[in-house]
Design an enzyme around this catalytic site. Sequence first.
Site, PDB file in Angstrom:
ATOM      1  N   LYS A 477       0.876  -1.186   0.000  1.00  0.00           N
ATOM      2  CA  LYS A 477       0.000   0.000   0.000  1.00  0.00           C
ATOM      3  C   LYS A 477       0.905   1.225   0.000  1.00  0.00           C
ATOM      4  O   LYS A 477       1.613   1.484   0.970  1.00  0.00           O
ATOM      5  CB  LYS A 477      -0.894  -0.022   1.237  1.00  0.00           C
ATOM      6  CG  LYS A 477      -1.830   1.176   1.361  1.00  0.00           C
ATOM      7  CD  LYS A 477      -2.776   0.985   2.541  1.00  0.00           C
ATOM      8  CE  LYS A 477      -3.560   2.234   2.885  1.00  0.00           C
ATOM      9  NZ  LYS A 477      -4.354   2.051   4.124  1.00  0.00           N
ATOM     10  N   TRP A 478       0.902   1.945  -1.106  1.00  0.00           N
ATOM     11  CA  TRP A 478       1.807   3.085  -1.315  1.00  0.00           C
ATOM     12  C   TRP A 478       1.061   4.364  -0.957  1.00  0.00           C
ATOM     13  O   TRP A 478       0.286   4.861  -1.747  1.00  0.00           O
ATOM     14  CB  TRP A 478       2.246   3.103  -2.778  1.00  0.00           C
ATOM     15  CG  TRP A 478       3.255   4.141  -3.130  1.00  0.00           C
ATOM     16  CD1 TRP A 478       3.168   5.478  -2.933  1.00  0.00           C
ATOM     17  CD2 TRP A 478       4.514   3.914  -3.773  1.00  0.00           C
ATOM     18  NE1 TRP A 478       4.282   6.107  -3.412  1.00  0.00           N
ATOM     19  CE2 TRP A 478       5.125   5.170  -3.935  1.00  0.00           C
ATOM     20  CE3 TRP A 478       5.176   2.773  -4.235  1.00  0.00           C
ATOM     21  CZ2 TRP A 478       6.362   5.318  -4.539  1.00  0.00           C
ATOM     22  CZ3 TRP A 478       6.405   2.929  -4.838  1.00  0.00           C
ATOM     23  CH2 TRP A 478       6.989   4.177  -4.976  1.00  0.00           C
ATOM     24  N   ASP A 535      -5.935   8.681  -9.803  1.00  0.00           N
ATOM     25  CA  ASP A 535      -5.839   9.138 -11.187  1.00  0.00           C
ATOM     26  C   ASP A 535      -5.290   8.028 -12.065  1.00  0.00           C
ATOM     27  O   ASP A 535      -4.739   7.036 -11.583  1.00  0.00           O
ATOM     28  CB  ASP A 535      -4.964  10.393 -11.274  1.00  0.00           C
ATOM     29  CG  ASP A 535      -3.551  10.143 -10.763  1.00  0.00           C
ATOM     30  OD1 ASP A 535      -2.819   9.373 -11.418  1.00  0.00           O
ATOM     31  OD2 ASP A 535      -3.183  10.706  -9.713  1.00  0.00           O
ATOM     32  N   GLU A 615     -22.043 -11.997  13.313  1.00  0.00           N
ATOM     33  CA  GLU A 615     -21.384 -11.106  12.343  1.00  0.00           C
ATOM     34  C   GLU A 615     -20.276 -11.863  11.592  1.00  0.00           C
ATOM     35  O   GLU A 615     -20.078 -11.667  10.390  1.00  0.00           O
ATOM     36  CB  GLU A 615     -20.791  -9.885  13.057  1.00  0.00           C
ATOM     37  CG  GLU A 615     -21.848  -8.868  13.472  1.00  0.00           C
ATOM     38  CD  GLU A 615     -21.291  -7.754  14.340  1.00  0.00           C
ATOM     39  OE1 GLU A 615     -21.725  -6.607  14.163  1.00  0.00           O
ATOM     40  OE2 GLU A 615     -20.434  -8.025  15.220  1.00  0.00           O
TER      41      GLU A 615
HETATM   42  C1  GLA Z   1      -3.549   7.396   5.457  1.00  0.00           C
HETATM   43  C2  GLA Z   1      -4.254   6.267   4.739  1.00  0.00           C
HETATM   44  C3  GLA Z   1      -4.877   5.334   5.752  1.00  0.00           C
HETATM   45  C4  GLA Z   1      -3.802   4.798   6.652  1.00  0.00           C
HETATM   46  C5  GLA Z   1      -3.050   5.949   7.325  1.00  0.00           C
HETATM   47  C6  GLA Z   1      -1.856   5.447   8.079  1.00  0.00           C
HETATM   48  O1  GLA Z   1      -4.457   8.232   6.078  1.00  0.00           O
HETATM   49  O2  GLA Z   1      -5.203   6.746   3.844  1.00  0.00           O
HETATM   50  O3  GLA Z   1      -5.545   4.287   5.100  1.00  0.00           O
HETATM   51  O4  GLA Z   1      -2.929   3.991   5.931  1.00  0.00           O
HETATM   52  O5  GLA Z   1      -2.599   6.891   6.369  1.00  0.00           O
HETATM   53  O6  GLA Z   1      -1.148   6.475   8.652  1.00  0.00           O
END
Ligand code: GLA
Length: 748
Positions: A477-478, A535, A615
């Site tokens: 996750k960048w 984008d 749940e």
């Molecule tokens: C941003 C991201 C979140 C999370 C936080 C971590 O706000 O959008 O999803 O990863 O940073 O600090």
Amino acid sequence: MSINYQERTGIITIETLHTMYQMRVDENGFLQHLYYGKRFSADDMTYLYPGYDRPCSGNPDEAYPSRMVSFNVFPQEYTGYGIGDFRINSLAVRNADGSYGADFRYVSHETGKGKYGLSGLPASYGTEEEAETLVVRIQDPVTKLKAELLYGIFAEKDIITRAVRIKNEGQQSVILDRALSMSLDIPFGKWDLIHFHGRHALERQTEREQLTHLVKKVESKRGTSSHQENPFIILCDRNAGEDHGACYGFMLVYSGGFTAEAELDQFDSARIVMGIQDDQFAWSLEPGGTFETPEVILTFTDEGFTGLSHRFHKIIRHNICRGKYQFAQRPVLLNNWEATYLDFTDEKLLALADEAAALGIDMLVLDDGWFGERNTDDRSLGDWFVNEKKIRCGLKSLVEQINAKGLKFGIWMEPEMINENSELYRLHPDWAFAMPGRIPTRTRSQLVLDLSRSEVVDYLYDRIEPLLRENNIEYLKWDMNRSLSDVYSATLPPERQGEVLHRYVLGIYDLMDRITTNFPDLLLEGCSGGGGRFDAGILYYSPQIWCSDDTDPIERLNIQYGTSFGYPVSTVGAHVSASPNHQTGRTTPIHTRAVVAMSGTFGYELDPGKLTAQEKDQIREQLRLFRKHYDLIQGGLLYRLTAIQEDTYEAWQFAAEDKSEALLNVVVTAPRANRPLINIRLKGLEPDGIYELTDESDGYYMAVPSEPPVKEWKKLFTGGALMFGGYTLPNVWGDYPAFQLHFRRIDG
Ligand code: GLA
């Protein structure tokens, strides 16, 4: 071949399945734009623009003494500068002699199979079978500044792309103060402009305004495409709607600041320009130098917004997104952010992994907080070393243990950022953007690394590469959590500081390119404080982007609605989070949260250990349903069935292109006593086909006590009945119920 040139008339015509684009080299060598719109038997459209003597509109020398020709009036493919066109311009040039001017004449053109590429910039790609390229060269005879106008044609998809390669073939440097990717003149019509504005946690809200004689400017000056505006606009007929009306779409394939401008000129013609942010932009082009603009993706349809969106969804899925996960089923993930925030240990993560594995989730994603001394969000960005006080077993062992539970492992990084409280900053304070003698503005206590410098990009690659190589990390996750300010690069001379913002974006692309090339199986998810850099440029490297930090499903309806005009569901990162929601405090059923998140890449962002057994059973069922309908949701045609916030419910639908099935989604956004029945007309079905209904939400909503249970309702419908009579929902009770109704064609 979709490109036709008639030497006698100088007309170049591009034809796609349903659209036509025409330009003409006139007798003076000017490159006139003639037409972009619905396709018909190709005709010479020159007749549309009989010359008039327009007072106060100057006449170029070639036409002199005729006063019938004026740059201020006639439609142009790409504007010159300083020569009497007083409309919004696509170029601004300062020449070595101090003059402000560029005056282009046609030089040549060529066509070829396949799609042009851009160096260092993302762009749509296509095989020789699916795409063609047209290059039209225009040049200023005095300064020898040349503009190569690039057109990529995806005929079957009704897409034309544009970009410009500006070459200095003169003897002296010029400065580009503005170098946009396209301009388009539409001489007749009454238009509305739709743009997608927003803020953190409320991205891409639609706003529609009449195009008037004031210049409308949709822009980001933030160095990123931004939450504030999206580099995507629609110009449409005043009466256009989802199913009718002429619409033009313009999407910039770029992740930095941008501008998109539109106006009606003095004679009521519309002009639209789009490209890189020109604020703080000044590019020195040495003799022999080339500057390439990013690409704009254009489409036209007379079938309204739905048809427009379908065209963008296809080109993004097929010709922008790449890599292993372009079409492959993406993992459903559990992200620990809203479960733990920065407060976790390896044990806590392993407990989350146990829960995730027991539910059938595919991947655990370790979000912010695993590196340096990141126990609070004011430190350690830049120090991409594992914090072994929190992850005592070490990252490698943690990943192995998680893998042993049958889960993939993903990780969060924010490579472009630095905290002053970090080892990296102590070593390289000049790597952060700061103007000489000033303390830079901080956002979330962080500064921005100067990615216009290759040594900074190299450092980041050298940190990320071993992390990915030594550990079985299958997802990254960048993130990127601030806008750019105090932009100044310590290594560029004063006269080149106007290049920094663009060079920064080129640095990101370089880094992403190296990572995706060397780790082709890695799934990247873009993120920028949620959806602040959503984008087509980022989508070239990462096929999904976290859509918003707002995980409230009712707010998400708005956000995902706006996003859907340009971007396909397969790009929209969306998760089920805890209730009450952490951003709004609203309580919603977990079923509703899942119905909304399923119109995205789908995942969870909560601590399953805090859920009830019921749940958890629901989550297992949600995973089964998502996987069952995966192809329909991700690859089917999306129909928006309600205009957002116009009623007390929102409805949208996926239909298979062959009309064999559809999935109707409805969220009731406000309870009502004695409410009118909700009836929804489906789209994209075969009118004579017979469809069988499965209520995938059966048991997850409450009917008003006096109503018959839904199971006893009708099960078989013709497509015509569903499309023209509509489907009537049972009268529901309680807060935010949601429906998921599947219709499968059973008559062959
Ligand atoms: C941003 C991201 C979140 C999370 C936080 C971590 O706000 O959008 O999803 O990863 O940073 O600090």
